[in-house]
Design a protein around this motif. Structure first.
Motif, PDB file in Angstrom:
ATOM      1  N   UNK A   1      27.022   9.044   4.050  1.00  0.00           N
ATOM      2  CA  UNK A   1      29.082   8.396   3.501  1.00  0.00           C
ATOM      3  C   UNK A   1      29.887   9.636   3.398  1.00  0.00           C
ATOM      4  N   UNK A   2      29.569  10.838   4.760  1.00  0.00           N
ATOM      5  CA  UNK A   2      30.688  11.825   5.133  1.00  0.00           C
ATOM      6  C   UNK A   2      31.595  11.657   5.787  1.00  0.00           C
ATOM      7  N   UNK A   3      32.834  12.565   5.914  1.00  0.00           N
ATOM      8  CA  UNK A   3      33.837  12.366   7.240  1.00  0.00           C
ATOM      9  C   UNK A   3      33.703  13.947   7.262  1.00  0.00           C
ATOM     10  N   UNK A   4      33.816  14.222   8.952  1.00  0.00           N
ATOM     11  CA  UNK A   4      34.258  15.767   8.803  1.00  0.00           C
ATOM     12  C   UNK A   4      35.597  15.886   9.713  1.00  0.00           C
TER      13      UNK A   4
ATOM     14  N   UNK B   1      30.498   5.845   5.322  1.00  0.00           N
ATOM     15  CA  UNK B   1      31.732   6.036   4.488  1.00  0.00           C
ATOM     16  C   UNK B   1      32.657   4.842   4.300  1.00  0.00           C
ATOM     17  N   UNK B   2      33.117   4.814   2.940  1.00  0.00           N
ATOM     18  CA  UNK B   2      34.173   4.197   2.397  1.00  0.00           C
ATOM     19  C   UNK B   2      35.651   4.318   2.877  1.00  0.00           C
ATOM     20  N   UNK B   3      36.310   5.145   3.040  1.00  0.00           N
ATOM     21  CA  UNK B   3      37.520   5.924   3.658  1.00  0.00           C
ATOM     22  C   UNK B   3      38.402   5.510   4.768  1.00  0.00           C
ATOM     23  N   UNK B   4      37.560   4.417   5.387  1.00  0.00           N
ATOM     24  CA  UNK B   4      39.003   4.036   6.144  1.00  0.00           C
ATOM     25  C   UNK B   4      39.268   4.271   7.138  1.00  0.00           C
TER      26      UNK B   4
ATOM     27  N   UNK C   1      37.840   8.377  13.904  1.00  0.00           N
ATOM     28  CA  UNK C   1      37.899   9.697  14.460  1.00  0.00           C
ATOM     29  C   UNK C   1      39.384   9.666  15.124  1.00  0.00           C
ATOM     30  N   UNK C   2      39.615  11.059  15.375  1.00  0.00           N
ATOM     31  CA  UNK C   2      40.867  10.753  16.638  1.00  0.00           C
ATOM     32  C   UNK C   2      41.446  10.600  15.180  1.00  0.00           C
ATOM     33  N   UNK C   3      41.707   9.591  14.037  1.00  0.00           N
ATOM     34  CA  UNK C   3      43.277  10.389  12.964  1.00  0.00           C
ATOM     35  C   UNK C   3      43.441  11.443  12.241  1.00  0.00           C
ATOM     36  N   UNK C   4      44.590  11.708  12.276  1.00  0.00           N
ATOM     37  CA  UNK C   4      45.456  12.953  12.098  1.00  0.00           C
ATOM     38  C   UNK C   4      45.256  12.462  10.708  1.00  0.00           C
ATOM     39  N   UNK C   5      44.916  13.401  10.137  1.00  0.00           N
ATOM     40  CA  UNK C   5      44.897  12.941   8.090  1.00  0.00           C
ATOM     41  C   UNK C   5      45.499  14.244   7.255  1.00  0.00           C
ATOM     42  N   UNK C   6      46.005  14.191   5.802  1.00  0.00           N
ATOM     43  CA  UNK C   6      45.663  15.139   4.889  1.00  0.00           C
ATOM     44  C   UNK C   6      44.478  14.539   3.967  1.00  0.00           C
TER      45      UNK C   6
ATOM     46  N   UNK D   1      39.792  11.206  -1.181  1.00  0.00           N
ATOM     47  CA  UNK D   1      41.134  10.825  -0.971  1.00  0.00           C
ATOM     48  C   UNK D   1      41.450  11.606  -0.082  1.00  0.00           C
ATOM     49  N   UNK D   2      41.812  10.448   0.936  1.00  0.00           N
ATOM     50  CA  UNK D   2      42.502  10.866   2.247  1.00  0.00           C
ATOM     51  C   UNK D   2      43.234  10.169   2.256  1.00  0.00           C
ATOM     52  N   UNK D   3      44.689  10.570   3.134  1.00  0.00           N
ATOM     53  CA  UNK D   3      45.833   9.975   3.797  1.00  0.00           C
ATOM     54  C   UNK D   3      46.220  10.159   5.795  1.00  0.00           C
TER      55      UNK D   3
END
Length: 350
Positions: free
Chosen positions: A34-37, A100-103, A106-111, A150-152
């Motif tokens: 359920x994680x992201x890197x 992962x539920x964060x939506x 790979x490749x998304x630029x996020x904060x 939380x990620x955007x």
């Protein structure tokens, strides 16, 4: 051991605490389901943390750089041991666990909209592109987000440095707007004073207060250069000079500017502003503390000692929709954008 949505499985010591309270986190790159890197591109140290590090090392950029590297290597996260605060980061999603539920993909630029104090982090480039003289830190490495992080996604119309600067403080305008609207809904248009009004969170809080129906906005700044910048931005009805660490002088400045304030928003990165904020606030008013330099025992005991009937709120950095709201203020308020861009230019990041 199974993974925890709040990251308990990444805590090395002491056992049983949440990641923010941990002394050390496991920052290995392999993911739980359920994680992201995230491949890190830039860190944003919070203002109180950066100020403390810079002052502790005599504003020697190389020494500050080494100190940050040592903290991350030792703790597996960026958490200033003196202030207890961290910051946030931007990067590109590298891998997403199947649960992962964060939506994001790979490749998304996020904060990241959660603090570096609870984010497993590993730096791999020695921060070689950072001179240690700014809050924003070009970096390479990776960070891990949990299921309840939380990620955007970063907007396409803003450069990443500008987006990062706004998202670092996006909780301030959202909570300010909420509190102002609560007053307005009860039939009172409040006087709002923002201590540190020329800074990132302060300028956004002023814009949010005015837009939400404040009767009067007062920006408090410590030096003439900041007063000139804030007056040029046009975000406050009155801009006053005062040292927020001097309670009597601060209260007098707010009073002379149309106060006392019904709502006082504290957005400075230095300790010792608690008593002045309380003294400058009207009886029955509200003080919102957004600074990580705040001593909450000093605030509570100070209010008691002053027999001040004020409600004190801790800005926790999260209000639903806070990132979108802050970015919308940046886009629609020329004064806000002007202050943010001039700050980035001064730091050599335009």
């Amino acid at each position: 051991m199974s993974s925890s949505p709040v990251g308990l499985h990444r805590v090395i010591e002491p056992a049983g605490v949440l990641p923010q309270a941990a002394a050390r986190l496991d920052a290995h790159p392999e993911l739980w389901p359920d994680e992201i890197r995230i491949a890190v591109e830039r860190l944003n140290l919070d203002a109180a943390s950066y100020r403390q590090l810079a002052e502790a090392h005599g504003h020697d950029g190389e020494a500050v750089r080494r100190a940050v590297l040592e903290i991350v290597a030792e703790r597996g996260k960026m958490q200033n041991p003196v202030t207890g605060s961290g910051g946030m980061l931007v990067g590109v999603v590298d891998e997403v666990g199947p649960e992962s539920p964060l939506g994001v993909k790979p490749g998304d630029r996020v904060a990241t909209l959660v603090s570096l104090t609870l984010t497993p982090l590993r730096i791999t480039d020695g921060l070689r592109r950072w001179d240690g003289r700014s809050e924003q830190v070009p970096a390479e490495g990776h960070a891990i987000l949990f299921a309840r992080s939380i990620v955007a996604k970063l907007p396409d119309d803003l450069v990443p440095e500008l987006s990062l600067a706004v998202m670092d403080v996006c909780g301030a305008p959202a909570l300010t707007a909420r509190v102002v609207r609560q007053y307005v809904d009860k039939g009172t248009k409040p006087v709002v004073s923002v201590i540190g009004g020329a800074g990132k969170s302060g300028s956004l809080a002023l814009a949010a207060a005015r837009r939400s129906g404040a009767a009067r906005t007062i920006g408090i700044v410590p030096i003439e250069a900041e007063r000139e910048r804030l007056e040029a931005a046009g975000l406050a009805d009155v801009v006053a000079l005062a040292d927020a660490r001097d309670p009597v002088a601060l209260a007098a400045a707010v009073e002379a500017s149309g106060g006392p304030a019904d709502i006082t928003v504290v957005c400075v990165d230095v300790p010792g502003c608690e008593h002045g904020a309380v003294l400058a606030t009207a009886s029955g008013g509200t003080v919102i503390f957004f600074s990580m330099a705040t001593s909450f025992s000093a605030a509570a005991l100070g209010a008691e000692g002053l027999a001040a009937d004020v409600t004190m709120l801790v800005g926790n950095g999260y209000v639903p929709g806070h990132a979108d709201y802050a970015l919308e203020l940046l886009r629609s308020e020329p004064g806000v954008r002007q202050l943010f861009e001039s700050r980035l230019k001064a730091e050599g990041q335009d």
